[in-house]
Design a protein around this motif. Structure first.
Motif, short mmCIF file in Angstrom:
data_model
loop_
_atom_site.label_atom_id
_atom_site.label_comp_id
_atom_site.label_asym_id
_atom_site.label_seq_id
_atom_site.Cartn_x
_atom_site.Cartn_y
_atom_site.Cartn_z
N THR B 31 -2.84 5.31 -10.36
CA THR B 31 -3.62 5.98 -9.34
C THR B 31 -2.73 6.65 -8.31
OG1 THR B 31 -3.75 3.85 -8.21
CG2 THR B 31 -5.65 4.49 -9.54
N THR B 32 -1.55 6.10 -8.13
CA THR B 32 -0.62 6.65 -7.14
C THR B 32 0.76 6.79 -7.77
OG1 THR B 32 -1.81 5.50 -5.37
CG2 THR B 32 0.37 6.38 -4.84
N THR B 49 4.01 11.16 -1.69
CA THR B 49 3.10 10.25 -2.39
C THR B 49 1.94 11.08 -2.92
OG1 THR B 49 3.64 8.49 -0.83
CG2 THR B 49 1.63 8.22 -2.13
N ASN B 51 -1.77 10.97 -5.05
CA ASN B 51 -2.89 10.26 -5.64
C ASN B 51 -3.62 11.20 -6.58
OD1 ASN B 51 -2.96 7.57 -4.19
ND2 ASN B 51 -2.94 8.98 -2.46
N SER B 99 -3.56 0.80 -11.31
CA SER B 99 -4.84 0.43 -10.75
C SER B 99 -5.45 -0.77 -11.45
CB SER B 99 -5.83 1.59 -10.86
OG SER B 99 -5.97 1.98 -12.22
#
Lengths: 112, 118
Positions: B31-32, B49, B51, B99
């Motif tokens: 997810t990141t 970062t 997402n 995740s």
């Protein structure tokens, strides 16, 4: 702001000797703590992590680390170093949902 | 499990050209994803970062128009160094945070991409 200090830039130990790499952190709450190892020209491999619970954590390759809240430390140890352990070691601190902050790294050299 | 790959592992390019680096999570959904830069004998510096499905968040001092980040799927993020110059030469490392249960807050790192701009 969180910060991580690895006081030793270089450490040399003899093969078979014990090892302790120091890591001190500054953080406002209980952090997530990590140790990573990086061989030359490579990415980082996770050795171990601490989120909560038992303050002595075991990792891969015979490494362990102990979280000491009173000293804000998370030192990495190994009872008997092998020549293949020569690498750069990074301590990192983070919190849920957020980025990691890395220490400056400690380069470990192993004498035969 | 939790393997992250990067491609290419190294690249040499001429000044002024653009270079794209791929970061893939091979066996988990990320997810990141994070992009780091590492200078010789130094620690990792977080650049941005990302997402999945949203714009990347850049660290202070990182030019978002120069370092374009796309996180189009849960397994792929790309970093494009636009109009590269010799000072962009560095080791770029991505990491991914999963995740799914069991991966939690741990970041898993790719092997890095060494960029040399001539």
């Amino acid at each position: 702001a969180q910060s991580v200090t690895q006081p030793d830039i270089h450490i040399t130990v003899s093969e078979g000797a014990s090892l302790e790499l120091r890591c001190n952190y500054s953080y406002g709450a209980t952090p997530y703590l990590f140790w990573y190892v990086q061989s030359p020209g490579q990415g980082l491999q996770l050795l171990l992590k601490y989120f909560s619970g038992d303050t002595l954590v075991q990792g891969i390759k015979g490494f362990e680390a102990e979280f000491k809240r009173s000293q804000s430390s998370f030192n990495l140890r190994k009872p008997s170093v092998h020549w293949s352990d020569a690498a750069e070691y990074f301590c990192a601190v983070g919190k849920a949902g957020n980025m990691l902050t890395f220490g400056g790294g400690t380069r470990l050299m192993v004498k035969p | 499990g939790a393997v992250v790959s990067q491609h290419p592992s190294w690249v040499i390019c001429k000044s002024g050209t653009s270079v794209k680096i791929e970061c893939r999570s091979l066996d988990f959904q990320a997810t990141t994803m994070f992009w780091y830069r590492q200078f010789p004998k130094q620690s990792l510096m977080l650049m941005a970062t990302s997402n999945e499905g949203s714009k990347a968040t850049y660290e202070q001092g990182v030019e978002k128009d120069k370092f374009l980040i796309n996180h189009a799927s849960l397994t792929l993020s790309t970093l494009t160094v636009t109009s590269a110059h010799p000072e962009d030469s560095s080791f770029y490392i991505c990491s991914a945070r999963g995740s799914s249960l069991g991966l939690g807050e741990t970041q898993y790192f790719g092997p890095g991409t060494r960029l040399l701009v001539l």
